[in-house]
Design an enzyme around this catalytic site. Structure first.
Site, PDB file in Angstrom:
ATOM      1  N   CYS A 110       0.849  -0.991  -0.067  1.00 50.34           N
ATOM      2  CA  CYS A 110      -0.060  -0.028  -0.260  1.00 50.34           C
ATOM      3  C   CYS A 110       0.984   1.011   0.159  1.00 50.34           C
ATOM      4  O   CYS A 110       1.775   1.393   0.449  1.00 50.34           O
ATOM      5  CB  CYS A 110      -0.789   0.132   0.924  1.00 50.34           C
ATOM      6  SG  CYS A 110      -1.826   1.162   0.581  1.00 50.34           S
ATOM      7  N   CYS A 113      -0.644   4.317   2.157  1.00 53.89           N
ATOM      8  CA  CYS A 113      -0.797   4.360   3.840  1.00 53.89           C
ATOM      9  C   CYS A 113      -0.328   2.955   3.811  1.00 53.89           C
ATOM     10  O   CYS A 113       0.564   2.391   3.991  1.00 53.89           O
ATOM     11  CB  CYS A 113      -2.021   4.802   4.230  1.00 53.89           C
ATOM     12  SG  CYS A 113      -3.375   3.638   3.359  1.00 53.89           S
ATOM     13  N   SER A 114      -1.094   2.231   4.788  1.00 49.90           N
ATOM     14  CA  SER A 114      -1.363   0.876   5.182  1.00 49.90           C
ATOM     15  C   SER A 114      -2.678  -0.587   4.910  1.00 49.90           C
ATOM     16  O   SER A 114      -2.822  -1.291   5.484  1.00 49.90           O
ATOM     17  CB  SER A 114      -0.296   0.503   6.643  1.00 49.90           C
ATOM     18  OG  SER A 114      -1.419   1.361   7.377  1.00 49.90           O
ATOM     19  N   CYS A 115      -3.080  -0.199   3.933  1.00 45.94           N
ATOM     20  CA  CYS A 115      -4.289  -0.697   3.449  1.00 45.94           C
ATOM     21  C   CYS A 115      -3.592  -1.818   3.640  1.00 45.94           C
ATOM     22  O   CYS A 115      -3.324  -2.148   2.774  1.00 45.94           O
ATOM     23  CB  CYS A 115      -4.760  -0.323   2.171  1.00 45.94           C
ATOM     24  SG  CYS A 115      -5.751   1.197   2.340  1.00 45.94           S
TER      25      CYS A 115
END
Length: 206
Positions: A110, A113-115
């Site tokens: 991702c 961000c950090s999906c």
């Protein structure tokens, strides 16, 4: 009081700026007040990071290895197939399953961000959220894979999938040779969280 005031005695100014340090500072305060048991918190985090989440994903992979009909359902509509198993909810919507083959290796990142598919893989590991991983894997995926101990044949293409709020990916690793007679539970033991992100391959049975 304005944030650019020289007076920094307001409470939030006492917390360190880095998110990890802020979390640690908050944990320390709550522990000192007797509101948090550090051992229980560590156990909870370990459970979600390494047991509950990844085990769900491993179930999906093992079932796809064993049942062609389920594999086809994942290809057609992953959300519907996963919901049948009870794996859905926030951070688990809009799933797409990408299959590793001898010709193609998939890896997920991702970049913004950090999906991450929490219902299937649990809490995202620190490296997945790191700036280094997010920046390097799109530029030099083979080198990143090598850092994780994965060496691919030169003829194997590497595809990098960028998760977002609109779509999240689960890598379906290749089934190891010599596993035809294994039960679903035994197959699940060969599937790691990293193999479902694409930074590892499924384990070979001993």
């Amino acid at each position: 009081m304005p944030h650019d005031s020289p007076d920094h005695d307001h409470p939030h100014a006492l917390l360190p700026p880095a998110p990890a340090l802020r979390v640690k500072a908050l944990e320390t305060i709550l522990t000192q007040k007797g509101l948090v048991d550090p051992a229980a918190l560590d156990t909870l985090i370990d459970t979600y990071e390494n047991k509950i989440g990844p085990r769900n994903g491993a179930h999906v992979v093992a079932k796809a290895w064993r049942e062609p009909e389920f594999l086809e359902a994942l290809r057609t509509d992953a959300d519907a197939a996963l919901r049948e198993l009870g794996y859905y909810g926030r951070q688990g919507e809009h799933m797409v399953v990408v299959e590793n083959t001898p010709d193609t290796h998939n890896i997920v990142v991702c970049t913004l961000c950090s999906c991450y598919p929490w219902p299937l893989l649990g809490i995202p590991p620190g490296w997945y959220k790191s700036d280094a991983y997010r920046a390097r894997v799109v530029r030099e995926p083979r080198k990143v894979l090598s850092d994780f101990g994965v060496t691919l044949d030169d003829k194997t293409a590497v595809r990098v999938w960028d998760s977002t709020a609109e779509v999240r990916y689960l890598v379906l690793p290749m089934r190891p040779a010599g596993t035809d007679g294994l039960s679903e539970d035994a197959l699940m033991d060969l599937v790691s969280r990293d193999s479902m992100v694409g930074t590892a391959i499924a384990s070979v049975p001993t």
